[in-house]
Design a protein around this motif. Structure first.
Motif, PDB file in Angstrom:
ATOM      1  N   GLY A 180      22.586  19.150 -20.769  1.00  0.00           N
ATOM      2  CA  GLY A 180      23.036  20.099 -19.758  1.00  0.00           C
ATOM      3  C   GLY A 180      23.896  21.202 -20.349  1.00  0.00           C
ATOM      4  N   ALA A 181      24.764  20.833 -21.293  1.00  0.00           N
ATOM      5  CA  ALA A 181      25.613  21.833 -21.945  1.00  0.00           C
ATOM      6  C   ALA A 181      24.762  22.807 -22.752  1.00  0.00           C
ATOM      7  CB  ALA A 181      26.633  21.135 -22.842  1.00  0.00           C
ATOM      8  N   ALA A 182      23.780  22.271 -23.501  1.00  0.00           N
ATOM      9  CA  ALA A 182      22.907  23.142 -24.290  1.00  0.00           C
ATOM     10  C   ALA A 182      22.112  24.081 -23.387  1.00  0.00           C
ATOM     11  CB  ALA A 182      21.967  22.300 -25.145  1.00  0.00           C
ATOM     12  N   ARG A 183      21.647  23.553 -22.265  1.00  0.00           N
ATOM     13  CA  ARG A 183      20.882  24.393 -21.328  1.00  0.00           C
ATOM     14  C   ARG A 183      21.761  25.504 -20.759  1.00  0.00           C
ATOM     15  NH1 ARG A 183      18.996  27.667 -19.183  1.00  0.00           N
ATOM     16  NH2 ARG A 183      17.373  27.805 -17.557  1.00  0.00           N
ATOM     17  N   ALA A 184      23.011  25.202 -20.475  1.00  0.00           N
ATOM     18  CA  ALA A 184      23.919  26.223 -19.951  1.00  0.00           C
ATOM     19  C   ALA A 184      24.144  27.323 -20.990  1.00  0.00           C
ATOM     20  CB  ALA A 184      25.242  25.583 -19.551  1.00  0.00           C
ATOM     21  N   VAL A 185      24.250  26.936 -22.259  1.00  0.00           N
ATOM     22  CA  VAL A 185      24.444  27.934 -23.314  1.00  0.00           C
ATOM     23  C   VAL A 185      23.201  28.803 -23.456  1.00  0.00           C
ATOM     24  CG1 VAL A 185      24.797  28.249 -25.785  1.00  0.00           C
ATOM     25  CG2 VAL A 185      26.126  26.523 -24.566  1.00  0.00           C
ATOM     26  N   ILE A 186      22.036  28.185 -23.456  1.00  0.00           N
ATOM     27  CA  ILE A 186      20.787  28.950 -23.575  1.00  0.00           C
ATOM     28  C   ILE A 186      20.638  29.918 -22.401  1.00  0.00           C
ATOM     29  CG2 ILE A 186      18.260  28.729 -23.525  1.00  0.00           C
ATOM     30  CD1 ILE A 186      18.661  26.079 -25.098  1.00  0.00           C
ATOM     31  N   GLY A 187      21.238  29.563 -21.270  1.00  0.00           N
ATOM     32  CA  GLY A 187      21.215  30.439 -20.101  1.00  0.00           C
ATOM     33  C   GLY A 187      21.943  31.751 -20.323  1.00  0.00           C
ATOM     34  N   LYS A 188      22.728  31.846 -21.380  1.00  0.00           N
ATOM     35  CA  LYS A 188      23.416  33.101 -21.722  1.00  0.00           C
ATOM     36  C   LYS A 188      22.500  34.048 -22.491  1.00  0.00           C
ATOM     37  CE  LYS A 188      27.308  31.759 -19.906  1.00  0.00           C
ATOM     38  NZ  LYS A 188      27.823  32.430 -18.678  1.00  0.00           N
ATOM     39  N   THR A 189      21.277  33.607 -22.765  1.00  0.00           N
ATOM     40  CA  THR A 189      20.311  34.437 -23.478  1.00  0.00           C
ATOM     41  C   THR A 189      19.165  34.800 -22.540  1.00  0.00           C
ATOM     42  OG1 THR A 189      18.821  32.684 -24.262  1.00  0.00           O
ATOM     43  CG2 THR A 189      20.863  33.012 -25.500  1.00  0.00           C
ATOM     44  N   SER A 190      18.259  35.619 -23.018  1.00  0.00           N
ATOM     45  CA  SER A 190      17.092  35.995 -22.207  1.00  0.00           C
ATOM     46  C   SER A 190      15.870  35.159 -22.570  1.00  0.00           C
ATOM     47  CB  SER A 190      16.789  37.481 -22.394  1.00  0.00           C
ATOM     48  OG  SER A 190      16.571  37.787 -23.759  1.00  0.00           O
ATOM     49  N   THR A 191      16.092  33.950 -23.063  1.00  0.00           N
ATOM     50  CA  THR A 191      15.003  33.058 -23.448  1.00  0.00           C
ATOM     51  C   THR A 191      14.117  32.727 -22.242  1.00  0.00           C
ATOM     52  OG1 THR A 191      16.451  32.047 -25.098  1.00  0.00           O
ATOM     53  CG2 THR A 191      14.451  30.840 -24.508  1.00  0.00           C
ATOM     54  N   PRO A 192      12.804  32.945 -22.326  1.00  0.00           N
ATOM     55  CA  PRO A 192      11.916  32.604 -21.194  1.00  0.00           C
ATOM     56  C   PRO A 192      11.760  31.090 -21.055  1.00  0.00           C
ATOM     57  CG  PRO A 192      10.819  34.067 -22.782  1.00  0.00           C
ATOM     58  CD  PRO A 192      12.064  33.587 -23.428  1.00  0.00           C
ATOM     59  N   LEU A 193      11.931  30.591 -19.851  1.00  0.00           N
ATOM     60  CA  LEU A 193      11.763  29.172 -19.532  1.00  0.00           C
ATOM     61  C   LEU A 193      11.041  29.063 -18.199  1.00  0.00           C
ATOM     62  CD1 LEU A 193      15.303  27.828 -20.532  1.00  0.00           C
ATOM     63  CD2 LEU A 193      13.148  27.301 -21.686  1.00  0.00           C
ATOM     64  N   PRO A 194      10.318  27.946 -17.956  1.00  0.00           N
ATOM     65  CA  PRO A 194      10.097  26.798 -18.839  1.00  0.00           C
ATOM     66  C   PRO A 194       9.070  27.098 -19.918  1.00  0.00           C
ATOM     67  CG  PRO A 194       8.883  26.507 -16.815  1.00  0.00           C
ATOM     68  CD  PRO A 194       9.665  27.777 -16.639  1.00  0.00           C
ATOM     69  N   GLN A 195       9.000  26.180 -20.897  1.00  0.00           N
ATOM     70  CA  GLN A 195       8.011  26.294 -21.965  1.00  0.00           C
ATOM     71  C   GLN A 195       7.310  24.952 -22.147  1.00  0.00           C
ATOM     72  OE1 GLN A 195       9.343  28.021 -25.662  1.00  0.00           O
ATOM     73  NE2 GLN A 195      10.552  29.607 -24.640  1.00  0.00           N
ATOM     74  N   HIS A 196       6.050  25.026 -22.551  1.00  0.00           N
ATOM     75  CA  HIS A 196       5.266  23.813 -22.775  1.00  0.00           C
ATOM     76  C   HIS A 196       4.509  23.945 -24.085  1.00  0.00           C
ATOM     77  CE1 HIS A 196       6.169  22.343 -18.760  1.00  0.00           C
ATOM     78  NE2 HIS A 196       5.858  23.546 -18.300  1.00  0.00           N
ATOM     79  N   SER A 197       4.454  22.859 -24.841  1.00  0.00           N
ATOM     80  CA  SER A 197       3.725  22.851 -26.105  1.00  0.00           C
ATOM     81  C   SER A 197       2.231  22.933 -25.838  1.00  0.00           C
ATOM     82  CB  SER A 197       4.021  21.573 -26.887  1.00  0.00           C
ATOM     83  OG  SER A 197       5.411  21.446 -27.121  1.00  0.00           O
ATOM     84  N   PRO A 198       1.476  23.601 -26.727  1.00  0.00           N
ATOM     85  CA  PRO A 198       0.019  23.628 -26.546  1.00  0.00           C
ATOM     86  C   PRO A 198      -0.543  22.220 -26.649  1.00  0.00           C
ATOM     87  CG  PRO A 198       0.657  24.487 -28.713  1.00  0.00           C
ATOM     88  CD  PRO A 198       1.919  24.311 -27.928  1.00  0.00           C
ATOM     89  N   PRO A 199      -1.442  21.824 -25.742  1.00  0.00           N
ATOM     90  CA  PRO A 199      -1.922  20.434 -25.725  1.00  0.00           C
ATOM     91  C   PRO A 199      -2.751  20.056 -26.940  1.00  0.00           C
ATOM     92  CG  PRO A 199      -3.122  21.777 -24.139  1.00  0.00           C
ATOM     93  CD  PRO A 199      -2.007  22.623 -24.648  1.00  0.00           C
ATOM     94  N   HIS A 200      -3.526  20.997 -27.467  1.00  0.00           N
ATOM     95  CA  HIS A 200      -4.387  20.691 -28.615  1.00  0.00           C
ATOM     96  C   HIS A 200      -4.276  21.824 -29.634  1.00  0.00           C
ATOM     97  CE1 HIS A 200      -6.020  17.447 -26.220  1.00  0.00           C
ATOM     98  NE2 HIS A 200      -6.330  18.314 -25.260  1.00  0.00           N
ATOM     99  N   PRO A 201      -3.125  21.939 -30.305  1.00  0.00           N
ATOM    100  CA  PRO A 201      -2.946  23.050 -31.244  1.00  0.00           C
ATOM    101  C   PRO A 201      -3.884  22.924 -32.445  1.00  0.00           C
ATOM    102  CG  PRO A 201      -1.170  21.454 -31.463  1.00  0.00           C
ATOM    103  CD  PRO A 201      -1.965  21.034 -30.277  1.00  0.00           C
ATOM    104  N   ARG A 202      -4.377  24.072 -32.911  1.00  0.00           N
ATOM    105  CA  ARG A 202      -5.279  24.102 -34.054  1.00  0.00           C
ATOM    106  C   ARG A 202      -4.779  25.134 -35.053  1.00  0.00           C
ATOM    107  NH1 ARG A 202     -11.444  24.298 -32.060  1.00  0.00           N
ATOM    108  NH2 ARG A 202     -11.691  23.656 -34.243  1.00  0.00           N
TER     109      ARG A 202
END
Length: 334
Positions: A180-202
């Motif tokens: 929760g603390a890390a998420r609050a800090v990241i909220g001070k940036t313009s980082t786009p969320l949510p994010q998901h890993s590609p299911p079948h990366p190549r």
């Protein structure tokens, strides 16, 4: 008066012992405990014992799904049980290196968060964030507000355009609170969320060959980017805690495919003071550009130094050169 013969007495004693043994066995089976020297039945100890074992092991595990939900990003758990959550700065468009390359999402420009269970409901978090210059001071203030230890601030390569900065932090506590603390800090940036890993990366890169040459574990991410982590073999303490080599204190190497069998490659060497000069000497002999040399943790024993380097070329040949550098450190052997 009834007289019982000695043979009848012996018979009754035998029957009594048999009945008591039968009653005891019945009680053991009913409570799920196997008789001494016996095997467990379907109602025996296998599930209760396994459950107890899982409960004890559970105190060492991290609440991975809960952490991912809080951070709004997927993570990966290493073989040793360390959770790594990478969050890409998809809003940054950076060119860097010589020759210059456009850094794709997943290549160098991400927040990296590592969680290691310490047992008894506690974990250690070690992380770093990728920041625009105007985000640095609000993020440092957020570290302080949320009880996170600010550890370092630096650049990786000297010619990135626009320039981005990297700040490191750590904390020990309840893993949910840390997330929760890390998420609050990241909220001070313009980082786009949510994010998901590609299911079948190549990737077009030879992943298994890179693993063999470097002696590490590889993952494939977005845009075919390959990351190989080569663990340190010495004991590292951070904030008084012995940390796993996967907690962001080992060497990792990233490969971004460029086509025609070429890749942009950036190793991030993890070195003690006595290892820095031998490693840099080897890499300069192979014409690698040395982008930086810095500490990324405070209260670390032994103190580690990190250096990001850059080259473009054949990924396997560059991996062999990196392995020469790794051989000057306490990294796992190939």
């Amino acid at each position: 008066m009834i007289i019982i013969s000695s043979s009848e007495t012996a018979r009754r004693r035998t029957v009594g012992r048999f009945c008591r043994a039968a009653a005891l066995l019945a009680g053991l089976v009913a409570t799920g405990v196997a008789a001494p020297g016996g095997t467990a039945t379907a109602a025996g100890p296998e599930r209760p014992r396994a459950a107890a074992s899982q409960t004890r092991a559970g105190t060492q595990r991290l609440p991975v799904k809960a952490i991912e939900k809080i951070l709004q990003a997927d993570g990966q758990v290493s073989k040793s049980g360390v959770l790594e959550v990478d969050i890409d700065r998809k809003d940054l468009h950076v060119i860097g290196g010589n020759p210059p390359v456009r850094f794709k999402d997943g290549f160098q420009l991400q927040h990296e968060l590592f969680f290691q269970s310490l047992g008894r409901g506690k974990a250690i978090l070690n992380g770093d964030l990728t920041l625009r210059p105007q985000e640095i001071q609000p993020v440092i203030d957020a570290f302080i507000a949320h009880g996170l230890t600010f550890q370092a601030q630096h650049q990786h390569l000297y010619d990135m355009r626009p320039m981005v900065w990297f700040v490191h932090f750590r904390a020990i506590g309840d893993p949910i609170r840390l997330a929760g603390a890390a998420r609050a800090v990241i909220g001070k940036t313009s980082t786009p969320l949510p994010q998901h890993s590609p299911p079948h990366p190549r990737t077009p890169l030879p992943v298994r060959k890179l693993e063999r040459v470097l002696g590490g574990d590889a993952t494939v991410g977005e845009n075919g980017i390959v990351t190989v982590t080569v663990r340190r073999t010495d004991k590292i303490r951070l904030g008084g805690v012995v940390v796993d080599p996967d907690l962001g204190v080992s060497t990792n190497i990233q490969f971004q495919p460029l086509g025609r069998g070429r890749a942009a490659v950036i190793p991030d060497f993890s070195m003690t003071a006595s290892e820095t000069q031998p490693v840099i000497s080897v890499m300069r002999r192979h014409r690698w550009e040395v982008g930086c040399l810095y500490n990324q943790e405070t209260d670390e024993h032994p103190q580690l130094y990190f250096s990001h380097m850059y080259r473009v070329g054949d990924p396997v040949e560059l991996a062999r050169q990196i392995r020469e550098g790794l051989d000057r450190t306490a990294a796992k052997r190939a």
